[in-house]
Design a protein around this motif. Structure first.
Motif, PDB file in Angstrom:
ATOM      1  N   SER B  13       0.832  -1.204   0.000  1.00  0.00           N
ATOM      2  CA  SER B  13       0.000   0.000   0.000  1.00  0.00           C
ATOM      3  C   SER B  13       0.865   1.252   0.000  1.00  0.00           C
ATOM      4  CB  SER B  13      -0.980  -0.001   1.179  1.00  0.00           C
ATOM      5  OG  SER B  13      -0.282   0.207   2.376  1.00  0.00           O
ATOM      6  N   LEU B  14       2.024   1.176   0.642  1.00  0.00           N
ATOM      7  CA  LEU B  14       2.950   2.320   0.595  1.00  0.00           C
ATOM      8  C   LEU B  14       3.423   2.549  -0.834  1.00  0.00           C
ATOM      9  CD1 LEU B  14       5.084   1.726   3.774  1.00  0.00           C
ATOM     10  CD2 LEU B  14       3.718   3.746   3.289  1.00  0.00           C
ATOM     11  N   TYR B  15       3.711   1.447  -1.508  1.00  0.00           N
ATOM     12  CA  TYR B  15       4.171   1.531  -2.894  1.00  0.00           C
ATOM     13  C   TYR B  15       3.115   2.214  -3.754  1.00  0.00           C
ATOM     14  CZ  TYR B  15       6.565  -0.044  -7.133  1.00  0.00           C
ATOM     15  OH  TYR B  15       7.240  -0.090  -8.314  1.00  0.00           O
ATOM     16  N   VAL B  16       1.900   1.718  -3.626  1.00  0.00           N
ATOM     17  CA  VAL B  16       0.807   2.275  -4.430  1.00  0.00           C
ATOM     18  C   VAL B  16       0.626   3.759  -4.141  1.00  0.00           C
ATOM     19  CG1 VAL B  16      -1.703   2.234  -4.687  1.00  0.00           C
ATOM     20  CG2 VAL B  16      -0.425   0.104  -4.797  1.00  0.00           C
ATOM     21  N   SER B  17       0.699   4.114  -2.858  1.00  0.00           N
ATOM     22  CA  SER B  17       0.460   5.523  -2.508  1.00  0.00           C
ATOM     23  C   SER B  17       1.609   6.443  -2.883  1.00  0.00           C
ATOM     24  CB  SER B  17       0.236   5.667  -1.000  1.00  0.00           C
ATOM     25  OG  SER B  17      -0.689   4.745  -0.536  1.00  0.00           O
ATOM     26  N   HIS B  18       2.852   5.948  -2.855  1.00  0.00           N
ATOM     27  CA  HIS B  18       3.970   6.887  -2.918  1.00  0.00           C
ATOM     28  C   HIS B  18       5.017   6.634  -3.998  1.00  0.00           C
ATOM     29  CE1 HIS B  18       2.405   8.361   0.835  1.00  0.00           C
ATOM     30  NE2 HIS B  18       2.552   7.180   1.408  1.00  0.00           N
ATOM     31  N   HIS B  19       4.983   5.486  -4.630  1.00  0.00           N
ATOM     32  CA  HIS B  19       6.064   5.180  -5.557  1.00  0.00           C
ATOM     33  C   HIS B  19       6.171   6.176  -6.706  1.00  0.00           C
ATOM     34  CE1 HIS B  19       7.862   3.144  -9.106  1.00  0.00           C
ATOM     35  NE2 HIS B  19       8.795   2.870  -8.213  1.00  0.00           N
ATOM     36  N   SER B  20       5.033   6.473  -7.304  1.00  0.00           N
ATOM     37  CA  SER B  20       5.111   7.333  -8.476  1.00  0.00           C
ATOM     38  C   SER B  20       5.444   8.771  -8.082  1.00  0.00           C
ATOM     39  CB  SER B  20       3.817   7.147  -9.270  1.00  0.00           C
ATOM     40  OG  SER B  20       3.276   8.312  -9.611  1.00  0.00           O
ATOM     41  N   TRP B  21       4.999   9.186  -6.928  1.00  0.00           N
ATOM     42  CA  TRP B  21       5.373  10.504  -6.410  1.00  0.00           C
ATOM     43  C   TRP B  21       6.880  10.569  -6.199  1.00  0.00           C
ATOM     44  CZ3 TRP B  21       7.913  11.599  -1.871  1.00  0.00           C
ATOM     45  CH2 TRP B  21       8.037  12.975  -1.574  1.00  0.00           C
ATOM     46  N   LEU B  22       7.425   9.474  -5.599  1.00  0.00           N
ATOM     47  CA  LEU B  22       8.862   9.432  -5.332  1.00  0.00           C
ATOM     48  C   LEU B  22       9.665   9.479  -6.637  1.00  0.00           C
ATOM     49  CD1 LEU B  22      11.100   9.092  -3.194  1.00  0.00           C
ATOM     50  CD2 LEU B  22      10.943   6.617  -3.569  1.00  0.00           C
ATOM     51  N   GLN B  23       9.160   8.771  -7.616  1.00  0.00           N
ATOM     52  CA  GLN B  23       9.855   8.772  -8.896  1.00  0.00           C
ATOM     53  C   GLN B  23       9.907  10.167  -9.490  1.00  0.00           C
ATOM     54  OE1 GLN B  23       8.426   5.244 -11.090  1.00  0.00           O
ATOM     55  NE2 GLN B  23      10.066   5.727 -12.525  1.00  0.00           N
ATOM     56  N   GLY B  24       8.803  10.906  -9.351  1.00  0.00           N
ATOM     57  CA  GLY B  24       8.779  12.276  -9.846  1.00  0.00           C
ATOM     58  C   GLY B  24       9.792  13.138  -9.121  1.00  0.00           C
ATOM     59  N   TRP B  25       9.832  13.005  -7.829  1.00  0.00           N
ATOM     60  CA  TRP B  25      10.782  13.752  -6.986  1.00  0.00           C
ATOM     61  C   TRP B  25      12.216  13.451  -7.425  1.00  0.00           C
ATOM     62  CZ3 TRP B  25      14.648  12.658  -3.378  1.00  0.00           C
ATOM     63  CH2 TRP B  25      14.929  13.646  -2.414  1.00  0.00           C
ATOM     64  N   LEU B  26      12.482  12.187  -7.675  1.00  0.00           N
ATOM     65  CA  LEU B  26      13.831  11.770  -8.073  1.00  0.00           C
ATOM     66  C   LEU B  26      14.165  12.234  -9.488  1.00  0.00           C
ATOM     67  CD1 LEU B  26      13.817   8.179  -6.586  1.00  0.00           C
ATOM     68  CD2 LEU B  26      15.411  10.004  -5.979  1.00  0.00           C
ATOM     69  N   ARG B  27      13.166  12.221 -10.347  1.00  0.00           N
ATOM     70  CA  ARG B  27      13.419  12.587 -11.727  1.00  0.00           C
ATOM     71  C   ARG B  27      13.883  14.039 -11.840  1.00  0.00           C
ATOM     72  NH1 ARG B  27      11.313  14.291 -16.291  1.00  0.00           N
ATOM     73  NH2 ARG B  27      11.909  13.206 -18.190  1.00  0.00           N
ATOM     74  N   ARG B  28      13.293  14.894 -11.012  1.00  0.00           N
ATOM     75  CA  ARG B  28      13.718  16.295 -11.039  1.00  0.00           C
ATOM     76  C   ARG B  28      15.165  16.420 -10.583  1.00  0.00           C
ATOM     77  NH1 ARG B  28       8.754  17.092  -9.096  1.00  0.00           N
ATOM     78  NH2 ARG B  28       9.441  17.319  -6.939  1.00  0.00           N
ATOM     79  N   ARG B  29      15.542  15.610  -9.605  1.00  0.00           N
ATOM     80  CA  ARG B  29      16.893  15.717  -9.090  1.00  0.00           C
ATOM     81  C   ARG B  29      17.921  15.062  -9.968  1.00  0.00           C
ATOM     82  NH1 ARG B  29      14.542  17.412  -4.987  1.00  0.00           N
ATOM     83  NH2 ARG B  29      15.694  18.361  -3.292  1.00  0.00           N
ATOM     84  N   LEU B  30      17.511  14.028 -10.696  1.00  0.00           N
ATOM     85  CA  LEU B  30      18.485  13.289 -11.492  1.00  0.00           C
ATOM     86  C   LEU B  30      18.439  13.712 -12.954  1.00  0.00           C
ATOM     87  CD1 LEU B  30      17.985   9.791  -9.889  1.00  0.00           C
ATOM     88  CD2 LEU B  30      20.062  11.160  -9.816  1.00  0.00           C
ATOM     89  N   GLY B  31      17.285  14.227 -13.382  1.00  0.00           N
ATOM     90  CA  GLY B  31      17.140  14.625 -14.773  1.00  0.00           C
ATOM     91  C   GLY B  31      17.082  13.438 -15.702  1.00  0.00           C
ATOM     92  N   CYS B  32      16.835  12.253 -15.187  1.00  0.00           N
ATOM     93  CA  CYS B  32      16.827  11.068 -16.043  1.00  0.00           C
ATOM     94  C   CYS B  32      15.788  10.086 -15.534  1.00  0.00           C
ATOM     95  CB  CYS B  32      18.216  10.433 -16.018  1.00  0.00           C
ATOM     96  SG  CYS B  32      18.291   8.837 -16.830  1.00  0.00           S
ATOM     97  N   ARG B  33      14.864   9.710 -16.384  1.00  0.00           N
ATOM     98  CA  ARG B  33      13.776   8.831 -15.977  1.00  0.00           C
ATOM     99  C   ARG B  33      14.270   7.469 -15.524  1.00  0.00           C
ATOM    100  NH1 ARG B  33       9.929   9.471 -20.175  1.00  0.00           N
ATOM    101  NH2 ARG B  33       8.893  11.023 -18.904  1.00  0.00           N
ATOM    102  N   GLU B  34      15.225   6.917 -16.267  1.00  0.00           N
ATOM    103  CA  GLU B  34      15.743   5.581 -15.941  1.00  0.00           C
ATOM    104  C   GLU B  34      16.418   5.549 -14.583  1.00  0.00           C
ATOM    105  OE1 GLU B  34      17.055   3.982 -20.205  1.00  0.00           O
ATOM    106  OE2 GLU B  34      18.501   3.596 -18.589  1.00  0.00           O
ATOM    107  N   GLN B  35      17.294   6.536 -14.367  1.00  0.00           N
ATOM    108  CA  GLN B  35      17.989   6.592 -13.085  1.00  0.00           C
ATOM    109  C   GLN B  35      16.999   6.770 -11.944  1.00  0.00           C
ATOM    110  OE1 GLN B  35      21.346   9.233 -12.806  1.00  0.00           O
ATOM    111  NE2 GLN B  35      21.895   8.912 -14.946  1.00  0.00           N
ATOM    112  N   ALA B  36      15.981   7.610 -12.201  1.00  0.00           N
ATOM    113  CA  ALA B  36      14.974   7.851 -11.164  1.00  0.00           C
ATOM    114  C   ALA B  36      14.256   6.550 -10.814  1.00  0.00           C
ATOM    115  CB  ALA B  36      13.977   8.902 -11.639  1.00  0.00           C
TER     116      ALA B  36
END
Lengths: 346, 171
Positions: B13-36
């Motif tokens: 349930s944590l994954y469902v609630s937060h995974h995609s949000w986390l990926q977005g957060w990471l993508r901004r910091r890394l600038g790369c979808r794969e790395q995120a």
């Protein structure tokens, strides 16, 4: 990353620690110390069958370390530099005891070989709000409606509140389209100075010694980080169609630019070179590459080039340069670097 | 650790609630979808590893970003090591040294990352003693003189380093 299970990993800490100290004592270059250590070591070995196992494991560790040294004079520099960089990266806020003189020399050495951009990102860059890897282009929409497109290897922090809007650009380049907001000034800070946007569209690029500002639309006020007193504290107005270098102490001369071709260059990812030293062009290409082009700055500085180069295919750009500069030699001895020099070189 | 009287939640349930949000957060910091995607995945793995049983987090997103930040630093450190190593190698090759193969370079970077882990757990003097002796090949007496320490102290530092090497580096 997981190591294979190893009997020595299950040895109690105190035995392993003792074995480590024995290994070091036995390694002493003082023959007297070594002899007495050897005798005491034998006694220790007999105390417990696990001691021999521990000693063996330590010999293995020391053997592995010897491999790091390599067998030629050039081996230890890269290892030392990489380790120093790794330790700095782990502790962005902690000052490590690394020698500043050594670090400075390393920077100069890399810069001389065309590799200043490969020192590795600073801690500020690593933790920046928005980043791009090498070779990337990435548009972002900010909360106030402004858009900022990040070029290759770019890092910036975004600081917006009720009173002001600020971008802190640590590295790389951005194309900014500032949304109109009369209540909140828009500022871009770089290591060399700051730009206060009165108008809407401009490009900012951070270089090793200066920031380059290209105005595409309307006006901004630019000032150096530490302006000469009585000089530019208030900042200087830069208007559309002008490019200016912002150094830490003063602004450079203005150059005319064509805003449309700068914009086109960003959208089409082209580098238009009218008349520049080859070394400068290679620096720019390097900024977009993951495999560095290595060259001797002095040797290539006197060669001037004109070209239109694709920044999203810098291998092709190199090929184009080699074509227009017949004396140029491009070699790829290994996949992880490209050597560029002139055919006359040894 | 943010234990609390929040409702227990499953990883799913944590994954469902937060995974995609986390990926977005990471993508901004890394600038790369794969790395995120990689780092987001590793973050959840860490979550599984460090919070067995019922997971009760007052602020799951804060916990996730704290964990992700640590992973980002690790990753960035590896990039830093590789970039610096390559750059220095390039300078050496330009000066006439034999260029090692890509495989050798890859292996070297792995070892260097582990060496950094080893050194990170030693005090500054210990780090220097270790490098002076095991990398630069100076004798224990020379290291002692260079650092203003007794030979005994140098030996203690070296032994501490060796112990960490054994624990951290691959067999």
């Amino acid at each position: 990353m997981a190591a294979r299970p190893d009997a020595s990993a299950t040895l109690p800490d105190d035995i392993a620690a003792d074995a480590a100290l024995w290994a070091v004592r036995l390694d002493s270059e003082d023959p007297v110390e070594r002899a007495s250590a050897e005798a005491a070591f034998q006694v220790w070995l007999r105390e417990d069958p696990r001691h021999a196992e521990a000693a063996q494991a330590m010999r293995g560790v020391i053997g592995r370390l010897a491999l790091l040294r390599g067998d030629h004079e050039h081996s230890t520099r890269p290892v030392r530099a990489a380790v120093a960089a790794g330790l700095r990266a782990r502790a962005p806020l902690r000052r490590t005891g690394s020698k500043t003189a050594g670090a400075l020399l390393a920077v100069l050495l890399l810069a001389g070989a065309g590799l200043w951009a490969w020192q590795g990102p600073s801690p500020r860059v690593l933790m920046a709000d928005l980043r791009t890897p090498r070779g990337a282009w990435e548009p972002h929409r900010l909360a106030d409606g402004s858009t900022v497109t990040l070029g290759s290897a770019t890092a910036l922090d975004v600081q917006m509140d009720a009173q002001s809007r600020e971008l802190v650009l640590y590295a790389g380049s951005i194309l900014v389209d500032v949304a109109h907001d009369p209540l909140r000034p828009f500022r871009v800070r770089t290591p060399h100075g700051s730009i206060r946007a009165l108008g809407t569209r401009f490009v900012v690029e951070v270089g090793p010694e200066a920031t380059e500002l290209s105005m595409l639309s309307s006006r901004v006020r630019a000032r150096p980080l530490q302006p000469e007193p009585g000089g530019g504290e208030a900042g200087t107005v830069v208007s559309a169609g002008e490019r200016i270098r912002i150094g830490a102490r003063q602004l450079g001369a203005r150059e005319p630019i064509d805003p449309r071709s700068v914009t086109d260059a960003w959208t089409s990812r082209l580098l238009v070179v009218r008349d520049e030293p080859l070394s400068t062009v290679l620096d720019r290409l390097n900024h977009h590459r993951t495999v560095p082009i290595v060259f001797t700055r002095d040797a290539l500085q006197s060669i001037r080039v004109a070209a239109v180069l694709p920044l999203d295919d810098t291998d092709r750009a190199l090929a184009l340069l080699a074509h227009s500069v017949p004396a140029l030699r491009v070699r790829r001895p290994v996949p992880y670097l490209v050597l560029v020099d002139t055919k006359a070189s040894p | 650790m943010p234990l609390s009287d929040a409702r227990p939640q499953s990883i799913e349930s944590l994954y469902v609630s937060h995974h995609s949000w986390l990926q977005g957060w990471l993508r901004r910091r890394l600038g790369c979808r794969e790395q995120a995607a990689d780092v987001a995945h590793d973050t959840f793995l860490r979550l599984i590893g460090s919070l067995p049983g019922d997971i009760r987090l007052d602020e799951p997103r804060a916990y996730l970003t704290t964990t992700a930040r640590r992973l980002l630093i690790d990753r960035a450190r590896r990039e830093q090591i590789e970039a610096t190593y390559l750059a220095e190698l390039a300078v050496a090759v330009q000066a006439g040294a034999q260029a090692p193969s890509s495989e050798d370079v890859y292996a070297a970077v792995q070892v260097l990352a582990q060496l950094c882990d080893v050194l990170d757990g030693l005090p500054a003097r210990g780090q220097e003693a270790f490098l002076l002796h095991y990398l630069d090949g100076h004798t224990q007496a020379e290291v002692a003189q260079a650092l203003g320490l007794s030979v005994r102290m140098v030996q203690k530092h070296l032994a501490q380093g060796l112990l960490r090497c054994q624990r951290i580096m691959d067999t």
